[in-house]
Each structure stands twice: as structure tokens, then as C-alpha cells.
Design a protein around this motif. Structure first.
Motif, PDB file in Angstrom:
ATOM      1  N   GLY A 115      12.789  16.809 -17.775  1.00 11.37           N
ATOM      2  CA  GLY A 115      13.243  17.823 -17.404  1.00 11.37           C
ATOM      3  C   GLY A 115      12.777  19.167 -17.132  1.00 11.37           C
ATOM      4  O   GLY A 115      11.923  19.063 -18.948  1.00 11.37           O
ATOM      5  N   PHE A 116      12.851  20.517 -17.144  1.00  5.48           N
ATOM      6  CA  PHE A 116      12.846  21.491 -17.387  1.00  5.48           C
ATOM      7  C   PHE A 116      14.017  22.390 -17.754  1.00  5.48           C
ATOM      8  O   PHE A 116      15.082  22.353 -16.473  1.00  5.48           O
ATOM      9  N   THR A 117      14.747  23.653 -18.776  1.00  6.80           N
ATOM     10  CA  THR A 117      16.459  24.124 -18.981  1.00  6.80           C
ATOM     11  C   THR A 117      15.153  25.292 -19.460  1.00  6.80           C
ATOM     12  O   THR A 117      14.875  25.280 -20.062  1.00  6.80           O
ATOM     13  N   PRO A 118      16.201  26.585 -19.340  1.00  7.94           N
ATOM     14  CA  PRO A 118      15.655  27.828 -19.531  1.00  7.94           C
ATOM     15  C   PRO A 118      16.205  28.224 -20.666  1.00  7.94           C
ATOM     16  O   PRO A 118      17.150  26.918 -21.866  1.00  7.94           O
ATOM     17  N   GLN A 119      16.044  28.631 -21.146  1.00  8.24           N
ATOM     18  CA  GLN A 119      16.127  29.420 -22.967  1.00  8.24           C
ATOM     19  C   GLN A 119      17.725  29.248 -22.916  1.00  8.24           C
ATOM     20  O   GLN A 119      18.159  29.996 -21.516  1.00  8.24           O
ATOM     21  N   PHE A 134      16.602  21.422 -13.990  1.00  5.03           N
ATOM     22  CA  PHE A 134      15.997  20.905 -13.443  1.00  5.03           C
ATOM     23  C   PHE A 134      15.744  19.538 -14.529  1.00  5.03           C
ATOM     24  O   PHE A 134      15.109  19.404 -14.987  1.00  5.03           O
ATOM     25  N   GLY A 135      16.385  17.884 -13.590  1.00 11.46           N
ATOM     26  CA  GLY A 135      16.062  16.690 -13.789  1.00 11.46           C
ATOM     27  C   GLY A 135      16.179  15.628 -13.154  1.00 11.46           C
ATOM     28  O   GLY A 135      16.609  15.486 -12.061  1.00 11.46           O
ATOM     29  N   TYR A 144      18.096  16.056 -10.343  1.00 10.17           N
ATOM     30  CA  TYR A 144      19.694  17.486 -10.753  1.00 10.17           C
ATOM     31  C   TYR A 144      19.180  18.541 -10.472  1.00 10.17           C
ATOM     32  O   TYR A 144      17.804  18.637 -11.518  1.00 10.17           O
ATOM     33  N   HIS A 145      19.193  19.530  -9.835  1.00 13.09           N
ATOM     34  CA  HIS A 145      19.445  20.891 -10.086  1.00 13.09           C
ATOM     35  C   HIS A 145      20.599  21.899  -9.710  1.00 13.09           C
ATOM     36  O   HIS A 145      20.595  22.237  -8.624  1.00 13.09           O
ATOM     37  N   GLY A 146      21.243  22.028 -11.037  1.00 10.70           N
ATOM     38  CA  GLY A 146      22.627  22.472 -11.511  1.00 10.70           C
ATOM     39  C   GLY A 146      23.111  22.195 -10.441  1.00 10.70           C
ATOM     40  O   GLY A 146      24.485  23.123 -10.086  1.00 10.70           O
ATOM     41  N   GLN A 147      23.646  21.020  -9.580  1.00 11.63           N
ATOM     42  CA  GLN A 147      24.380  20.348  -9.190  1.00 11.63           C
ATOM     43  C   GLN A 147      25.449  18.979  -9.749  1.00 11.63           C
ATOM     44  O   GLN A 147      24.178  18.211 -10.912  1.00 11.63           O
ATOM     45  N   GLY A 148      25.943  18.670  -9.855  1.00 12.74           N
ATOM     46  CA  GLY A 148      26.651  16.916 -11.185  1.00 12.74           C
ATOM     47  C   GLY A 148      26.230  15.892  -9.636  1.00 12.74           C
ATOM     48  O   GLY A 148      26.660  14.542 -10.933  1.00 12.74           O
ATOM     49  N   THR A 186       9.859  19.820  -6.390  1.00 13.12           N
ATOM     50  CA  THR A 186      11.067  20.040  -5.630  1.00 13.12           C
ATOM     51  C   THR A 186      10.345  21.780  -5.651  1.00 13.12           C
ATOM     52  O   THR A 186       9.112  21.374  -6.331  1.00 13.12           O
ATOM     53  N   GLU A 187      11.150  22.576  -5.031  1.00  8.65           N
ATOM     54  CA  GLU A 187      10.558  23.558  -4.673  1.00  8.65           C
ATOM     55  C   GLU A 187      10.891  23.871  -5.925  1.00  8.65           C
ATOM     56  O   GLU A 187      12.318  24.504  -7.480  1.00  8.65           O
ATOM     57  N   LYS A 188      10.232  25.074  -7.073  1.00  8.07           N
ATOM     58  CA  LYS A 188      10.253  25.701  -8.466  1.00  8.07           C
ATOM     59  C   LYS A 188      11.332  27.091  -7.981  1.00  8.07           C
ATOM     60  O   LYS A 188      10.570  28.089  -7.456  1.00  8.07           O
ATOM     61  N   ASP A 189      12.242  26.928  -7.628  1.00  4.42           N
ATOM     62  CA  ASP A 189      12.913  28.754  -7.478  1.00  4.42           C
ATOM     63  C   ASP A 189      13.519  29.275  -8.217  1.00  4.42           C
ATOM     64  O   ASP A 189      14.758  30.014  -8.183  1.00  4.42           O
TER      65      ASP A 189
END
Length: 464
Positions: A115-119, A134-135, A144-148, A186-189
């Protein structure tokens, strides 16, 4: 002499000609820069390997090739994740970014994620477990996007599978693939820069990462082509009134003095809806149409002396001041044509007699030096000043003369209107809109290149 020649303001004439001098100067600067570096507008760092500086504390191990990662230990806790980011964030000055992983070993539990993660992301957490990440997880196929818990998304994956993750900046979405097929989007928000990321979480898990050095399993070129086709289809669906489109094209031909093409265009469109007329400009673009056509051809053929003679005959005030910006451009072009014809001794003499007067003028000095530099090279076409021998240089001089003549028309209230046609005004507005759209999108997505677009497709395609 035309009656309206007397109305020509020399200062205004120089301001108009200076616009074309600035175009020349920008071409000169670009040619100079091009010798030492490439145009960096579209260039930015791209991920090439895994980051070996920041780590998860030993839960994952990056191998010496910096493209392979393993989970050698035993996972005992939720926080025993071994996430690894790329060595830099995904580039943003493009339509699509994409990378892939190949699962070499699914390990004990197959807790692999891409996925993608921030710095600054916590590398002891799976991508998607933390905010702004995002994963796509292999053990349950969930996104997964910020939730478990994650959302139902795609198939599971394990040993032998190739999984990819991409960012579509055109649609502002993320997409994931498995074995060459898109499994979901998925939306890139998130507007933060995102790092390509892979994570492992059970013993013996091992993956290899491909940042584009090797061919992808997924056909990313076909995907990008399909996205462009969607954009073009949307553009094609926009209806433009024939009267308006014909009027725009016709005004372009009038503005630049393409008389013969204009006549052919009118003849071909006689059976169609007649072109609209643009109000408040009267016969502006038709001013001296035949004269402008003749002068353009003379300049494009390199016959500068003949062009000077015609200007003296038809519009003497335009060349009355031999140190004016338009005279400077014509004298320089004469010098260039002599070099092109390999009449070097004559070019030297002409430079001494005609270009010498411009050495003391600050706004001319750099361009005079460019012209003089042509004599320093055995093959000037291959030198950094070779741009002077390209057709663009003749076109720029011809456009400058064309604008000066249009500015003599007393019906024109706005002299800056002489610089470009309605079509070019629309294209400038198009460029401005794309720029503003990109700014509003956090400066993400392709950098808009009008020239590249026009070269790739007939510029009049959508108008006609």
C-alpha cells in the motif's frame, strides 16, 4: 503609404515587438540550459529501492539488493509488524504511479500487505491501520484505510502471486492489482505525499519489490492509455457550435495572414453554416491581409532585404527608427541568413555595420551575442545557438512584423490584441485552467504541456 501609418506610436510599437524579443530570449535561455541540464519541469525523484535508514526495529530485514525483504523472527504481538517504505515518496507529476511486489514466501500466516503510507508512518504497524495510510492485505483480501477492520475488497494472495499498488492522479484514486488484473479501486482522500510500502507480520514471509526496473506483470501502459481514452472521450462529447468553431479558425488564419489558406477554408465551408463575426473588432484581422501574407513568406524564405523594402514601401514608419525593436529583429535575422548561407565574410561585415549599433542597447546585448556566437562554430546548427537556424526563429520574426502591421489599424482599441489570435487566447485560458486545477489538487497529477498536446494531435481536431 497607408493613411493610418501616421497613427503608429513608436513606443507602443516597441512594446509590441518587445514581446517577441522576450519569446526569443526565453528560447535562448532554454537552449543554454539545455546544454548543461535537461528540462526538469517533469522530473522528480522516483522510488528505486527500499529505505534502509528507517526501520521497524529488526522485525523485517531488507536484503543487500534493497529490493527484497524478509521476516526472520516469530510474531508474538500485534505491534510486531515489519513495514518498509520506499526510499522516496511516489512521484506526483504524472497521470499514474505504480509498483509491484512478488510474494516469494507466504510465511506462517500470510500477513503480507502492500500500500501507501505518509512520511513518519509507524513502521511497526500495517499500512491501512494508521490514519492517512492505505493497505491491501494478503491474508483476508481486505482494504484498510485508517481503521482496524478493513473493507471487503479483493482476493487473498500468497506465495507465487504478484500484487501491485498504484495512484491514479487523473481520477484521484488508488488501485490495486493481482497477477496482472485490477482487483479494485478506492478514493484517494489524502493530500500528503505517499510512500510505496510493504509490510510483513509472520515468520518466513518474504517479498521482492519492483519499482519499474523490470517489466511489470500488470500492463500499466495499457491502463494509462485507457485512462487517456476516457479523458478524450469526455472532451469529444462536448458539443461546440459550428458557427463558433469556424469563426475561431477563420480568425486564426486572418490574424497571421494566411490568405490562400483562408480563401480555401471559406470555399470549403460555403455549404456549411457561415462563420460568426466577432463584435467590437470590425475588420481588425483583415487589415492588410495580402501585405502580411507577402511579408510572412519573404521572412520565412530568408529574404530579409526584400522584407525591409516592402515595409519601407507600405509601412515606412515601422522601420523609420533603425534602432527600434522590430528593426533589431530584422537585422539579426539578416545576419542569421548570411550565416545559414555560409557567407561568413559578408556576415562579419554586416554585423560590424548593422548590429554594432545595438551593442549599447541593454535589451539587445544578450541576443546580439547569441547571433555573433554563430561564427564561432564550424557547424553552428549543432551548437547551443543552433536554435537561431531553426524555423521557429523565422516564424517569430514574421509574427513580430505581422503584429506591428496589425497595430497600425486605427480600429484597434487594444494594441495588445495584435499579439495573438482568438484561438491562442482560448489555448492560453485552457493552460491557465489546467494550472489552477492542478494547484487545487495539491499540485498532483500531470504537468500540463500545451505544446506536447498539440504536437501529439492535430491542434484543430476538436475545433473542426
Amino acid at each position: 503609404m497607408n493613411d493610418h501609418d501616421l497613427d503608429l506610436d513608436p513606443k507602443q510599437q516597441d512594446l509590441i515587438a518587445s514581446y517577441f524579443l522576450d519569446l526569443w530570449r526565453s528560447k535562448s535561455k532554454f537552449a543554454t540550459i539545455k546544454k548543461t541540464t535537461t528540462n526538469s519541469e517533469d522530473q522528480e525523484p522516483v522510488p528505486t529501492e527500499l529505505d534502509t535508514v528507517n526501520s521497524s526495529g529488526g522485525f523485517s530485514v531488507v536484503l543487500p539488493d534493497k529490493l527484497s525483504v524478509q521476516y526472520p523472527g516469530v510474531s508474538l504481538h500485534e505491534y510486531d509488524v515489519g513495514a518498509v517504505q520506499a526510499n522516496c515518496p511516489a512521484p506526483v507529476k504524472r497521470m499514474v504511479y505504480y509498483f509491484e511486489i512478488h510474494v516469494n514466501n507466504g510465511g506462517v500466516k500470510g500477513f503480507i500487505a502492500i500500500g501507501f503510507t505518509p512520511q513518519g508512518f509507524n513502521l511497526r504497524r500495517q499500512p491501512g491501520w494508521e490514519e492517512n495510510s492505505f493497505g491491501y492485505h494478503g491474508d483476508d483480501g481486505r482494504l484498510y484505510h485508517g481503521q482496524g477492520t478493513g473493507d471487503v475488497f479483493g482476493p487473498t494472495y500468497s506465495a507465487g502471486d504478484t500484487v501491485g499498488a498504484g495512484i491514479n492522479y487523473a481520477s484521484d484514486t488508488l488501485f490495486f492489482t493481482k497477477n496482472g488484473e485490477v482487483v479494485g479501486t478506492t478514493e484517494k482522500d489524502v493530500k500528503d505525499r505517499l510512500y510505496p510500502t510493504v509490510a510483513l507480520h509472520s515468520q518466513n514471509e518474504a517479498v521482492s519489490v519492483n519499482f519499474g526496473k523490470d517489466p511489470f506483470v500488470f500492463d500499466i501502459k495499457a491502463y494509462e492509455a485507457a485512462e487517456r481514452a476516457k479523458q478524450h472521450s469526455l472532451i469529444e462529447s462536448i458539443s461546440i457550435q459550428h458557427t463558433l468553431s469556424y469563426g475561431i479558425v477563420r480568425s486564426y488564419l486572418q490574424h497571421y495572414g494566411y490568405e490562400e489558406t483562408l480563401n480555401a477554408f471559406d470555399a470549403a465551408s460555403q455549404t456549411s453554416v457561415p462563420p460568426v463575426s466577432f463584435h467590437n473588432h470590425g475588420s481588425f484581422d483583415t487589415c492588410a491581409l495580402n501585405h502580411r501574407k507577402i511579408l510572412r513568406k519573404l521572412i520565412k524564405d530568408g529574404k530579409i532585404d526584400a522584407a525591409f523594402d516592402k515595409l519601407q514601401e507600405w509601412y515606412p514608419q515601422t522601420v523609420e527608427d533603425d534602432t527600434s525593436a522590430i528593426c533589431f529583429m530584422l537585422h539579426c535575422q539578416k545576419f542569421i541568413e548570411l550565416v545559414r548561407a555560409e557567407c561568413l565574410e559578408e556576415a562579419v561585415d554586416y554585423g560590424r555595420t548593422q548590429l554594432k549599433k545595438f551593442h549599447s542597447l541593454e535589451h539587445c546585448q544578450d541576443l546580439v551575442k547569441d547571433c555573433g556566437a554563430l561564427l564561432a562554430y564550424e557547424d553552428p546548427k549543432k551548437s547551443w545557438v543552433g536554435y537561431l537556424l531553426e524555423e521557429w526563429q523565422r516564424e517569430n520574426v514574421a509574427d513580430a512584423v505581422n503584429a506591428i502591421i496589425l497595430s497600425t489599424n486605427p480600429e484597434v482599441e487594444d494594441r495588445w490584441r495584435c499579439l495573438y489570435s482568438y484561438l491562442e487566447r482560448l489555448l492560453r485560458q485552457l493552460s491557465a485552467c489546467f494550472f489552477e486545477k492542478r494547484v487545487l489538487n495539491g499540485n498532483e497529477g500531470e504537468v500540463f504541456h500545451l505544446r506536447r498536446l498539440l504536437l501529439a494531435k492535430n491542434p484543430l481536431h476538436h475545433i473542426l
